[in-house]
Design an enzyme around this catalytic site. Structure first.
Site, PDB file in Angstrom:
ATOM      1  N   TYR A  91      22.431  -0.153 -40.356  1.00  0.00           N
ATOM      2  CA  TYR A  91      22.035   1.266 -40.345  1.00  0.00           C
ATOM      3  C   TYR A  91      21.492   1.672 -41.717  1.00  0.00           C
ATOM      4  O   TYR A  91      20.417   2.287 -41.807  1.00  0.00           O
ATOM      5  CB  TYR A  91      23.231   2.135 -39.976  1.00  0.00           C
ATOM      6  CG  TYR A  91      22.948   3.621 -40.105  1.00  0.00           C
ATOM      7  CD1 TYR A  91      22.141   4.267 -39.176  1.00  0.00           C
ATOM      8  CD2 TYR A  91      23.481   4.368 -41.160  1.00  0.00           C
ATOM      9  CE1 TYR A  91      21.872   5.626 -39.297  1.00  0.00           C
ATOM     10  CE2 TYR A  91      23.213   5.717 -41.284  1.00  0.00           C
ATOM     11  CZ  TYR A  91      22.413   6.344 -40.361  1.00  0.00           C
ATOM     12  OH  TYR A  91      22.129   7.688 -40.478  1.00  0.00           O
ATOM     13  N   SER A 120      18.981   9.222 -44.704  1.00  0.00           N
ATOM     14  CA  SER A 120      20.434   9.327 -44.830  1.00  0.00           C
ATOM     15  C   SER A 120      20.852   8.899 -46.216  1.00  0.00           C
ATOM     16  O   SER A 120      20.169   8.086 -46.866  1.00  0.00           O
ATOM     17  CB  SER A 120      21.119   8.430 -43.792  1.00  0.00           C
ATOM     18  OG  SER A 120      22.492   8.265 -44.080  1.00  0.00           O
TER      19      SER A 120
END
Length: 252
Positions: A160, A147
């Site tokens: 995250y 990501s």
């Protein structure tokens, strides 16, 4: 768009939805035998049926990547059905943002177990296949879906982002082990992408914030990430697209 990828065998994790499902469909349409791995057995069974109905080859193997024994069992099932695997796509992931001060250890553990340790379990299960495939002079690929959060910080997404940074760094480290053995490692870092990841957020403020970002910036589709995966693995075997960052134009 499809690619010429016939006679390859792929494992795609997180295949029940989003980028994993879209990648599995595109690979199958490109001639790849695809093993669909995910927790939701009904979802991957339905996707496998669709792929077969469309003329492709697919099997559904219900698998929780946070369970080591389940991953090992899944690897055995895939080899029984299709033989050696030469393409692995780690698309399983979970995004659970909250302020660190909230102390959500349950969320921290779930993200670490899925996004990092889960990917490691899958890599361990199929590393031998990839190495043996490359040794035979054939193309072998490991693709990790990370990501933009691996290197762009967002408030309340610290854990995250840390898990995705770990996956990005893992990909770089694995190239030093796999590259000399002719196994390619590709790390893909998408920006805003329309998947189910946002549906897991239990913080109403952060959920609305994410929705606002999509309204302001637009988002990529899961199919567009799948196209990038298929493009990367369709290059000549001596060409490794090592790090791919893909963003909506307004986010870039």
């Amino acid at each position: 768009m499809t690619y010429e990828l016939g006679n390859r065998t792929a494992v795609v994790t997180g295949a029940a939805s989003g980028m994993g499902a879209a990648t599995a469909e595109l690979l199958a349409a490109s001639g790849v035998r695809v093993a669909l791995l995910a927790r939701r057995a009904d979802r991957i069974a339905g996707l496998a049926e669709k792929i077969v109905a469309d003329g492709g080859q697919a099997i559904a193997v219900a698998t929780d990547v946070t369970d080591s024994a389940a991953v090992t069992s899944a690897a055995d099932a895939v080899r029984r059905a299709y033989g050696r695997v030469d393409l692995v796509v780690n698309a399983a992931g979970v995004m659970l943002p909250n302020p660190i001060a909230a102390g959500r250890e349950d969320e921290w553990q779930r993200m670490i177990d899925t996004n990092v340790t889960g990917a490691l379990r899958v890599i361990r299960a199929f590393a031998g296949d990839l190495i043996d495939t490359a040794a035979d002079g054939r193309t072998a690929d490991l693709v990790n879906i990370s990501s933009i959060g691996a290197h762009v910080t967002f408030p309340d997404y610290a854990v995250y982002g840390a898990t995705k940074a770990a996956l990005t760094h893992l990909s770089a480290g694995l190239r030093t082990e796999f590259g000399p053995r002719d196994v390619r490692v590709t790390n893909i870092e998408p920006g805003l992408t329309d998947t189910e990841l946002g549906h897991h957020i239990d913080n109403p403020t952060l959920s609305r914030q994410l929705g606002g970002m999509f309204e302001a910036l637009g988002g990529l589709s899961a199919a567009e990430i799948a196209d990038l995966v298929a493009y990367a693995v369709s290059r000549p075997r001596h060409v490794n697209l090592r790090q791919l960052v893909v963003l909506p134009t307004r986010q870039a």
